[in-house]
Design a protein around this motif. Structure first.
Motif, PDB file in Angstrom:
ATOM      1  N   GLY A  32       0.779  -1.228   0.000  1.00  0.00           N
ATOM      2  CA  GLY A  32       0.000   0.000   0.000  1.00  0.00           C
ATOM      3  C   GLY A  32       0.811   1.279   0.000  1.00  0.00           C
ATOM      4  O   GLY A  32       0.246   2.370   0.069  1.00  0.00           O
ATOM      5  N   ASP A  34       2.684   4.357  -1.524  1.00  0.00           N
ATOM      6  CA  ASP A  34       2.541   5.096  -2.776  1.00  0.00           C
ATOM      7  C   ASP A  34       3.872   5.419  -3.446  1.00  0.00           C
ATOM      8  O   ASP A  34       3.945   5.505  -4.675  1.00  0.00           O
ATOM      9  N   ILE A  37       5.277   3.301  -6.367  1.00  0.00           N
ATOM     10  CA  ILE A  37       4.478   3.419  -7.590  1.00  0.00           C
ATOM     11  C   ILE A  37       4.942   4.639  -8.385  1.00  0.00           C
ATOM     12  O   ILE A  37       5.179   4.560  -9.593  1.00  0.00           O
ATOM     13  N   LEU A  58       0.813  -1.833  -9.891  1.00  0.00           N
ATOM     14  CA  LEU A  58      -0.401  -1.023  -9.730  1.00  0.00           C
ATOM     15  C   LEU A  58      -1.583  -1.870  -9.253  1.00  0.00           C
ATOM     16  O   LEU A  58      -2.345  -1.445  -8.376  1.00  0.00           O
ATOM     17  N   ARG A  59      -1.726  -3.071  -9.812  1.00  0.00           N
ATOM     18  CA  ARG A  59      -2.811  -3.964  -9.373  1.00  0.00           C
ATOM     19  C   ARG A  59      -2.620  -4.368  -7.911  1.00  0.00           C
ATOM     20  O   ARG A  59      -3.586  -4.355  -7.128  1.00  0.00           O
ATOM     21  N   HIS A  61      -0.953  -2.764  -5.594  1.00  0.00           N
ATOM     22  CA  HIS A  61      -1.145  -1.573  -4.762  1.00  0.00           C
ATOM     23  C   HIS A  61      -2.631  -1.290  -4.570  1.00  0.00           C
ATOM     24  O   HIS A  61      -3.086  -1.020  -3.459  1.00  0.00           O
ATOM     25  N   GLN A  62      -3.392  -1.356  -5.660  1.00  0.00           N
ATOM     26  CA  GLN A  62      -4.832  -1.093  -5.569  1.00  0.00           C
ATOM     27  C   GLN A  62      -5.517  -2.117  -4.676  1.00  0.00           C
ATOM     28  O   GLN A  62      -6.417  -1.776  -3.897  1.00  0.00           O
ATOM     29  N   ALA A  63      -5.102  -3.370  -4.767  1.00  0.00           N
ATOM     30  CA  ALA A  63      -5.680  -4.411  -3.910  1.00  0.00           C
ATOM     31  C   ALA A  63      -5.391  -4.115  -2.440  1.00  0.00           C
ATOM     32  O   ALA A  63      -6.271  -4.293  -1.587  1.00  0.00           O
ATOM     33  N   VAL A  65      -4.826  -1.119  -1.105  1.00  0.00           N
ATOM     34  CA  VAL A  65      -5.613   0.057  -0.725  1.00  0.00           C
ATOM     35  C   VAL A  65      -7.071  -0.341  -0.507  1.00  0.00           C
ATOM     36  O   VAL A  65      -7.696   0.064   0.472  1.00  0.00           O
ATOM     37  N   ASP A  66      -7.606  -1.157  -1.407  1.00  0.00           N
ATOM     38  CA  ASP A  66      -8.995  -1.605  -1.269  1.00  0.00           C
ATOM     39  C   ASP A  66      -9.197  -2.434  -0.002  1.00  0.00           C
ATOM     40  O   ASP A  66     -10.247  -2.353   0.631  1.00  0.00           O
ATOM     41  N   LYS A  69      -9.983  -0.381   3.135  1.00  0.00           N
ATOM     42  CA  LYS A  69     -11.214   0.400   3.190  1.00  0.00           C
ATOM     43  C   LYS A  69     -12.274  -0.333   4.009  1.00  0.00           C
ATOM     44  O   LYS A  69     -12.418  -1.538   3.914  1.00  0.00           O
TER      45      LYS A  69
END
Length: 82
Positions: A32, A34, A37, A58-59, A61-63, A65-66, A69
């Protein structure tokens, strides 16, 4: 940051250092963070990082971050910052 030691070594004739740095940046992004990236995007423009490796980071990292949440976190964010 992960990958900095290998990158700072500046021994790009030794491809092992470049591969090791890339792996460490991907790990850090998958947690996670940034900054790897942003750095990988710059290195991609210069040809040091492939588009496939950048897309994988990127995939991941997004996983990450998600996964952080939640409704509780969003409510706390709204309460703190309005």
């Amino acid at each position: 940051d992960l990958g900095c030691e290998e990158w700072d070594n500046n021994d790009w004739d030794n491809n092992d250092n470049a591969e090791r740095a890339l792996k460490h940046w991907i790990i850090s992004a998958a947690l996670g963070d940034d900054s790897p990236i942003e750095f990988m995007m710059e290195m991609s423009e210069e040809g040091y990082v492939s588009k496939d490796d950048l897309a994988a980071a990127l995939r991941a990292h997004q996983a990450a971050v998600d996964a952080t949440k939640s409704p509780q976190r969003e409510a706390a964010k709204v309460a703190k910052y309005g």
